[in-house]
Write a protein that holds these residues in place. Structure first.
Motif, PDB file in Angstrom:
ATOM      1  N   ARG A  61     -15.998  -0.678   0.334  1.00 42.32           N
ATOM      2  CA  ARG A  61     -16.657   0.380  -0.302  1.00 42.32           C
ATOM      3  C   ARG A  61     -16.586   1.846   0.257  1.00 42.32           C
ATOM      4  O   ARG A  61     -16.597   2.789  -0.381  1.00 42.32           O
ATOM      5  N   ALA A  62     -16.927   1.785   1.632  1.00 41.62           N
ATOM      6  CA  ALA A  62     -17.122   3.005   2.567  1.00 41.62           C
ATOM      7  C   ALA A  62     -16.681   2.850   4.007  1.00 41.62           C
ATOM      8  O   ALA A  62     -16.268   1.728   4.477  1.00 41.62           O
TER       9      ALA A  62
ATOM     10  N   PRO B 195      -7.532  -9.235   4.031  1.00 39.70           N
ATOM     11  CA  PRO B 195      -7.119  -9.191   2.570  1.00 39.70           C
ATOM     12  C   PRO B 195      -7.039  -7.843   2.148  1.00 39.70           C
ATOM     13  O   PRO B 195      -8.238  -7.133   2.349  1.00 39.70           O
ATOM     14  N   PRO B 196      -6.116  -7.356   1.399  1.00 34.79           N
ATOM     15  CA  PRO B 196      -6.422  -6.049   0.945  1.00 34.79           C
ATOM     16  C   PRO B 196      -7.389  -5.817  -0.099  1.00 34.79           C
ATOM     17  O   PRO B 196      -7.946  -6.620  -0.903  1.00 34.79           O
TER      18      PRO B 196
ATOM     19  N   ALA C  95       0.855  -1.289  -0.100  1.00 32.12           N
ATOM     20  CA  ALA C  95      -0.106   0.028  -0.062  1.00 32.12           C
ATOM     21  C   ALA C  95       0.870   1.360   0.003  1.00 32.12           C
ATOM     22  O   ALA C  95       1.875   1.380   0.671  1.00 32.12           O
ATOM     23  N   ALA C  96       0.357   2.318  -0.973  1.00 35.61           N
ATOM     24  CA  ALA C  96       1.184   3.621  -0.809  1.00 35.61           C
ATOM     25  C   ALA C  96       1.031   4.212   0.685  1.00 35.61           C
ATOM     26  O   ALA C  96       1.777   5.063   0.989  1.00 35.61           O
ATOM     27  N   VAL C  97      -0.271   4.075   1.052  1.00 40.59           N
ATOM     28  CA  VAL C  97      -0.743   4.869   2.314  1.00 40.59           C
ATOM     29  C   VAL C  97      -0.031   3.992   3.580  1.00 40.59           C
ATOM     30  O   VAL C  97      -0.446   2.816   3.840  1.00 40.59           O
TER      31      VAL C  97
ATOM     32  N   ALA D 207      -5.320   0.552   0.213  1.00 41.27           N
ATOM     33  CA  ALA D 207      -5.091  -1.112  -0.245  1.00 41.27           C
ATOM     34  C   ALA D 207      -6.349  -1.285  -1.093  1.00 41.27           C
ATOM     35  O   ALA D 207      -6.411  -2.486  -1.849  1.00 41.27           O
ATOM     36  N   ALA D 208      -7.632  -0.829  -1.003  1.00 41.28           N
ATOM     37  CA  ALA D 208      -8.917  -1.234  -1.772  1.00 41.28           C
ATOM     38  C   ALA D 208      -8.837  -0.707  -3.144  1.00 41.28           C
ATOM     39  O   ALA D 208      -9.889  -0.814  -3.906  1.00 41.28           O
ATOM     40  N   ASP D 209      -7.741   0.293  -3.322  1.00 42.75           N
ATOM     41  CA  ASP D 209      -7.728   1.128  -4.653  1.00 42.75           C
ATOM     42  C   ASP D 209      -9.134   1.836  -4.881  1.00 42.75           C
ATOM     43  O   ASP D 209      -9.681   1.772  -6.087  1.00 42.75           O
TER      44      ASP D 209
END
Length: 643
Positions: free
Chosen positions: A247-248, A308-309, A217-219, A357-359
């Motif tokens: 999703r949210a 999981p991501p 992950a970038a974050v 991670a969830a893009d």
């Protein structure tokens, strides 16, 4: 409340309504033991909703209440009843902590989708040894099995139904000292890891799977105390995990006081865990993560850290919206108390880590549709981060957090997809004087002095919506709506009041607005040709911005907001130059600079000729912005760089 049949019960009658009443003197005081780990349950009605005894009610502001109860120390209080439907009665509680009684606080129903036990949200406190419950009249029928739960910081797997004051004290005293004992010395208990506070001074325990997720992950993953770290008794975890695409995120707060210490937070989390898993029979804690006012983060629902991501365990925090949402709750009550900005920043870091991670595309809504509440109309496509009250009949997460949910959304968006801004306060090369991240990579960025303080800041445009920041790096912003999504937008101080506002261009028609509000334009003018490049500046020093049009290397400058011939025509630079406008020498008139790759050629007069200043700054791929970032009267460069 009286003692009858081996149980503590309370009731009274108001205008024909049987409801909760007052303690008799005999049951008023419960001897406080040195400690205890059994959650004490006070039964208010039987399985049929009938109070177990009658007594005269103690009137408090038109409601009825118990007497002030002396009880073993607890960190979480809550009311439960049989069935998932919320009763018509409303509940309020106050507690004694540090020798003082807190004000009355409402505890709202906390809706669930499964199970047989309804209940309120948890009322949290650092540690209390007194409690008083108040019940406002409903429809005349009390809920079945109405109970008040008092859960200590070290709850066992049992819940003890209080009988008489003496027996209650004996039950609690039997566990005296266990709350302070270490796992190795606590007789008769399974060893569990000692709670770990996630502070700079204490190491964080992390699962190997989480470290792998972080690498992808970038974050970066924030410091989180996992379940073993805060002492979760996994024997209470009877829920079977199920993961859904993320999703949210849904934001919550608990009820209760904010007067806990950092060291008490883990005990509060253990109390909430016991209430959700045992008292409500959910099999686990309802939230994925919990955040305290000190910035400590605790893993809640099992599997939340090492999911999981792109996926999140189904939890129990927002009825109808438990699948595909991350539930995050702040310990405390922020109905009237302002939550520190650091709390929102902490929440943003947790949400952004999981969203990245969830893009998740933060420029789009969540696709979850509002069912219609007092705070949000039915049918509305909810944003990526929304509040519990947006989807349920509740005031959670309190007015002082709810008003800042849009800002929290922006903080998450910035962490997930924000571009970098590097601002320099002098016309020289070198490092930026200020660097920060902001907004979305898809935003159009505008620069202006929106509040008249002499400093230029940013506004982010998304169609016809503008997020206007009066300081940088920005956290707080105003939302302005103006024009059409496909308008070309210009910024200037059109009326000389010291504040920049918007104008929109449609071909050779310009709609100029002198205030940061929606509505009709204050001026509509026609100037130039539809294919012209348009520049804005104060060309004659009268403190009013006007237009100039560029045609290749020729510039036609107008000193009034009006049509007609240009006041100044000049030639400068090359047709393929990137042209910038600013007051480079603090003489209160704007002139041109041209950019060629990393080189900037600055001219201090509206005339042709050689540049007075040539400098190198930034990278060739940077997007360049111009502003007076520090209020010294001189415009300088800034760059926007893809994060």
């Amino acid at each position: 409340m009286t003692v009858r049949g081996g149980r503590i019960a309370l009731c009274c009658t108001i205008a024909g309504l049987t409801t909760v009443g007052a303690l008799t003197p005999a049951a008023q005081a419960v001897e406080e033991p040195a400690g205890g780990d059994d959650a004490v349950v006070l039964e208010l009605t039987d399985a049929d909703g009938v109070p177990t005894d009658l007594a005269s009610g103690l009137q408090v502001d038109g409601a009825v209440a118990t007497d002030e109860l002396d009880v073993p120390e607890f960190s979480v209080a809550a009311v439960t009843w049989d069935g998932l439907d919320a009763p018509d009665e409303t509940f309020s509680v106050r507690v004694r902590t540090g020798g003082e009684w807190t004000p009355w606080a409402a505890i709202e129903p906390d809706a669930a989708e499964t199970g047989d036990v309804g209940g309120t949200e948890p009322y949290v406190v650092g540690g209390a040894t007194g409690v008083q419950l108040r019940v406002a009249a409903g429809d005349g029928d009390l809920p079945h099995d109405l109970q008040l739960h008092l859960i200590p910081p070290e709850p066992s797997g049992e819940e003890t139904v209080a009988t008489t004051p003496r027996e209650t004290a004996q039950l609690a005293a039997a566990a005296a000292g266990r709350a302070s004992a270490t796992p190795e010395t606590a007789a008769g208990q399974d060893a569990v890891p000692a709670p770990v506070a996630a502070t700079a001074a204490s190491p964080e325990v992390a699962a190997p799977e989480v470290a792998a997720t972080q690498a992808r992950a970038a974050v970066s993953r924030p410091r989180v105390t996992h379940r073993a770290g805060w002492g979760a008794d996994e024997s209470k975890m009877t829920w079977t995990p199920r993961h859904d695409p993320l999703r949210a995120a849904v934001v919550h707060h608990t009820a209760g006081t904010n007067s806990y210490t950092a060291a008490q937070s883990a005990g509060i989390v253990r109390g909430i865990y016991h209430y959700h898993a045992v008292s409500r029979d959910w099999g686990d804690i309802g939230y994925h993560f919990l955040v305290d006012k000190y910035g400590q983060i605790f893993e809640g629902r099992a599997g939340s850290l090492d999911a999981p991501p792109g996926r999140i365990p189904e939890a129990a925090h927002a009825r109808g919206f438990n699948r595909g949402t991350l539930g995050i709750s702040v310990l405390g009550d922020y109905s009237s108390v302002y939550a520190p900005d650091s709390v929102l920043t902490t929440m943003a870091r947790v949400i952004a880590w999981k969203f990245d991670a969830a893009d998740i595309d933060m420029s789009t809504p969540s696709g979850m549709i509002s069912p219609g509440t007092a705070h949000r109309p039915a049918g509305q496509n909810l944003p990526r981060v929304f509040a519990h009250r947006d989807v349920g009949a509740t005031t959670c997460p309190g007015n002082n957090i709810y008003a800042r949910i849009p800002r929290l959304n922006e903080q998450v968006a910035t962490l997930v997809d924000g571009d970098e801004y590097h601002l320099r306060n002098s016309l020289t090369g070198g490092e930026a004087h200020l660097a920060f991240r902001l907004g979305l990579s898809t935003d159009e960025v505008l620069v202006g002095d929106w509040d008249g303080d002499g400093k230029d800041t940013l506004a982010l445009r998304r169609g016809s919506t503008y997020l206007v920041y009066d300081a940088h790096p920005g956290q707080r912003f105003r939302t302005v709506r103006y024009g059409r999504p496909d308008d070309v937008v210009l910024v200037g101080d059109w009326n000389g009041d010291g504040k920049d506002t918007f104008a929109v261009r449609r071909g050779r028609t310009y709609h100029v607005k002198n205030s940061m509000t929606g509505g009709d334009a204050d001026h509509v003018i026609f100037y130039g040709r539809p294919a012209d490049d348009v520049l804005v500046g104060d060309w004659n020093g009268d403190r009013r911005d006007t237009l100039a049009v560029r045609r290749g290397a020729d510039y036609h400058v107008k000193n009034r907001i009006a049509g007609g011939d240009a006041d100044v025509v000049l030639r400068y630079g090359r047709p393929d130059d990137v042209v910038l406008v600013g007051d480079w020498d603090r003489n209160r008139t704007d002139t041109f600079a041209v950019r060629r790759g990393r080189e900037y050629h600055v001219r201090n007069s509206l005339s042709g000729g050689e540049a007075q200043v040539v400098l190198t700054y930034g990278k060739a791929g940077d997007v360049v912005i111009v502003g007076d970032w520090n209020g010294d009267g001189r415009d300088t460069f800034g760059v926007r760089r893809s994060g």
